[in-house]
Design a protein around this motif. Structure first.
Motif, PDB file in Angstrom:
ATOM      1  N   ALA A 105       9.434 -18.423  46.657  1.00  0.00           N
ATOM      2  CA  ALA A 105      10.092 -19.469  47.435  1.00  0.00           C
ATOM      3  C   ALA A 105       9.214 -19.987  48.563  1.00  0.00           C
ATOM      4  O   ALA A 105       9.159 -21.192  48.824  1.00  0.00           O
ATOM      5  CB  ALA A 105      11.414 -18.939  47.989  1.00  0.00           C
ATOM      6  N   ALA A 145      16.149 -18.386  38.906  1.00  0.00           N
ATOM      7  CA  ALA A 145      16.923 -18.094  40.116  1.00  0.00           C
ATOM      8  C   ALA A 145      18.111 -17.195  39.844  1.00  0.00           C
ATOM      9  O   ALA A 145      18.784 -17.311  38.812  1.00  0.00           O
ATOM     10  CB  ALA A 145      17.401 -19.403  40.750  1.00  0.00           C
ATOM     11  N   ASP A 146      18.370 -16.265  40.772  1.00  0.00           N
ATOM     12  CA  ASP A 146      19.580 -15.450  40.709  1.00  0.00           C
ATOM     13  C   ASP A 146      20.794 -16.347  40.918  1.00  0.00           C
ATOM     14  O   ASP A 146      20.690 -17.440  41.484  1.00  0.00           O
ATOM     15  CB  ASP A 146      19.550 -14.372  41.792  1.00  0.00           C
ATOM     16  N   GLY A 148      23.175 -16.374  42.981  1.00  0.00           N
ATOM     17  CA  GLY A 148      23.441 -16.792  44.347  1.00  0.00           C
ATOM     18  C   GLY A 148      22.436 -17.771  44.910  1.00  0.00           C
ATOM     19  O   GLY A 148      22.640 -18.311  46.005  1.00  0.00           O
ATOM     20  N   LYS A 149      21.336 -18.005  44.207  1.00  0.00           N
ATOM     21  CA  LYS A 149      20.269 -18.885  44.681  1.00  0.00           C
ATOM     22  C   LYS A 149      20.152 -20.174  43.868  1.00  0.00           C
ATOM     23  O   LYS A 149      19.260 -20.970  44.128  1.00  0.00           O
ATOM     24  CB  LYS A 149      18.926 -18.142  44.631  1.00  0.00           C
ATOM     25  N   CYS A 151      22.072 -22.912  43.649  1.00  0.00           N
ATOM     26  CA  CYS A 151      22.295 -24.174  44.372  1.00  0.00           C
ATOM     27  C   CYS A 151      21.096 -24.523  45.257  1.00  0.00           C
ATOM     28  O   CYS A 151      20.669 -25.685  45.317  1.00  0.00           O
ATOM     29  CB  CYS A 151      23.566 -24.084  45.213  1.00  0.00           C
ATOM     30  N   GLU A 152      20.542 -23.516  45.914  1.00  0.00           N
ATOM     31  CA  GLU A 152      19.359 -23.746  46.740  1.00  0.00           C
ATOM     32  C   GLU A 152      18.184 -24.225  45.897  1.00  0.00           C
ATOM     33  O   GLU A 152      17.454 -25.147  46.285  1.00  0.00           O
ATOM     34  CB  GLU A 152      18.988 -22.449  47.460  1.00  0.00           C
ATOM     35  N   ALA A 153      18.028 -23.614  44.715  1.00  0.00           N
ATOM     36  CA  ALA A 153      16.929 -24.007  43.823  1.00  0.00           C
ATOM     37  C   ALA A 153      17.122 -25.425  43.308  1.00  0.00           C
ATOM     38  O   ALA A 153      16.155 -26.185  43.173  1.00  0.00           O
ATOM     39  CB  ALA A 153      16.831 -23.026  42.661  1.00  0.00           C
TER      40      ALA A 153
END
Length: 400
Positions: A105, A145-146, A148-149, A151-153
């Motif tokens: 990241a 991406a996991d 939980g990640k 949306c950020e990705a």
């Protein structure tokens, strides 16, 4: 063989008009037949009239001015960059190459941030060269991406697609620009990120603006800022910057459409937001604050036929050190156009020469140098300055 840039502006308008009559073109633009005849006779018309003519001809104003052919004649480095960027955009959207191991990241954020900075400096080839690997990294990061990640990705991928769209738009590669901004919008919506969604909407509005689709540009710009209007008392600088820029972009679009009161009203809203912020910030590749809105106010005054007001605003501009190089250079082009419109031909050329000498690669992607030079050549400008400018821009249409 005659090149597109060898024709005069009036001859290019005639060629783009084709079999349509001057009367039909006048009707489509809302201008008088006399103004169309002046334009085709190379007797000088305003920037606003040129924008209306380009919109009616469904051509970018830079095509009308000869800075690009109906299909831009580009340098080898430009073509190579765009080809690689196009392949990356389409491959990423199809999931091709997204199975590579992402570098992490922090490295992705640094690479994408560097690409945005290069873009803001006005080096569009360099930005495109950096955008392609950043886009591949962002697509790979989303794939791995996991939960939980995710949306950020998706938000990061939206930013990378948007940068690709901006680079493509600077080179007149409209199909690629529309494709990339469409993917950016899709990723922003999937991320559930209203701010990034508004950023992609304003990006689409700007592509419409460069594509002479002024009504679509206005509608999209309005939707983008209405969707994220902050509540009274909200002090989130990221949200305020995004909203302020979108309102100011809507003012620019209104100015291009000749809606002076609407442009002034929207600009006043942008000023109010900038005053609440107190300083310029950058978020998701969007920069806004007091310096940005002051620079845009100069351009809006010029494009709405108030060059004297533009020069007054420039004199009152305050601290513009937060502006990026390209934003500062664009402001100076607006100043040069205002000087030309107030019959200060030599002063206009001095300003234009300063901009083009300091940033020749950036200047060749802009439409205004051609407008200013042609207006100056019709006035009392020094021939030597015109020849020096022609050499800098690499065009033979400056000197009439």
């Amino acid at each position: 063989m005659t090149q597109w840039g060898d024709y005069s502006t009036g001859e290019r308008i005639k060629l783009l008009r084709g079999p349509e009559t001057q009367e039909r073109l006048a009707e489509a633009t809302g201008l008088s037949v006399h103004t169309i005849r002046k334009a085709e006779g190379d007797r000088g018309v305003s920037l606003q009239s040129l924008l209306l003519i380009s919109a009616a001809l469904h051509a970018d104003v830079s095509v009308v001015l000869g800075q690009q052919a109906p299909r831009r004649a580009m340098r080898g480095t430009d073509r190579a960059m765009l080809r690689a960027l196009s392949q990356t955009v389409h491959d990423a959207s199809a999931g091709i190459g997204a199975d590579v191991e992402p570098s992490g990241a922090a490295a992705l954020a640094a690479g994408l941030g560097a690409a945005w900075q290069v873009y803001r400096s006005g080096d569009y080839v360099g930005a495109g060269v950096r955008a392609a690997p950043a886009l591949r990294e962002a697509a790979a990061a989303l794939r791995s991406a996991d939960a939980g990640k995710v949306c950020e990705a998706r938000g990061t991928l939206a930013d990378a697609y948007r940068l690709a769209a901006y680079v493509a738009n600077q080179f007149g590669a409209r199909d690629l620009a529309y494709a990339a901004i469409g993917h950016a919008q899709d990723e922003a919506e999937r991320a559930g990120d209203e701010v990034r969604g508004a950023c992609t909407a304003s990006g689409r509005s700007w592509i419409y603006l460069r594509d002479a689709r002024l009504e679509q540009a206005a509608l999209t710009a309005r939707r983008s800022y209405e969707a994220i209007e902050p509540r009274f008392g909200n002090r989130d600088l990221g949200l305020l910057a995004t909203y302020g820029w979108h309102v100011t972009l809507a003012a620019v679009v209104a100015a291009r459409r000749g809606r002076v009161e609407e442009a002034d009203d929207l600009l006043s809203q942008g000023r109010a937001v900038a005053a609440r912020m107190g300083r310029d910030v950058e978020v998701n590749g969007t920069a806004f604050g007091p310096a940005v809105v002051a620079a845009q106010a100069v351009g809006i005054s010029v494009s709405t036929g108030r060059p004297g007001r533009a020069l007054e605003l420039f004199a009152e501009r305050g601290d513009t050190s937060p502006l990026t190089d390209s934003a500062r250079q664009r402001m100076m082009l607006d100043v040069a156009l205002a000087q030309s419109d107030t019959r200060q031909s030599d002063a206009a050329l001095d300003t234009l020469l300063e901009v083009c000498s300091s940033a020749p690669q950036w200047a060749r992607h802009q439409a205004l140098p051609g407008v200013i030079a042609q207006k100056a050549s019709a006035g009392s400008a020094t021939t030597g300055k015109l020849r020096k400018l022609a050499a800098l821009l690499g065009t033979s249409v400056i000197i009439s």
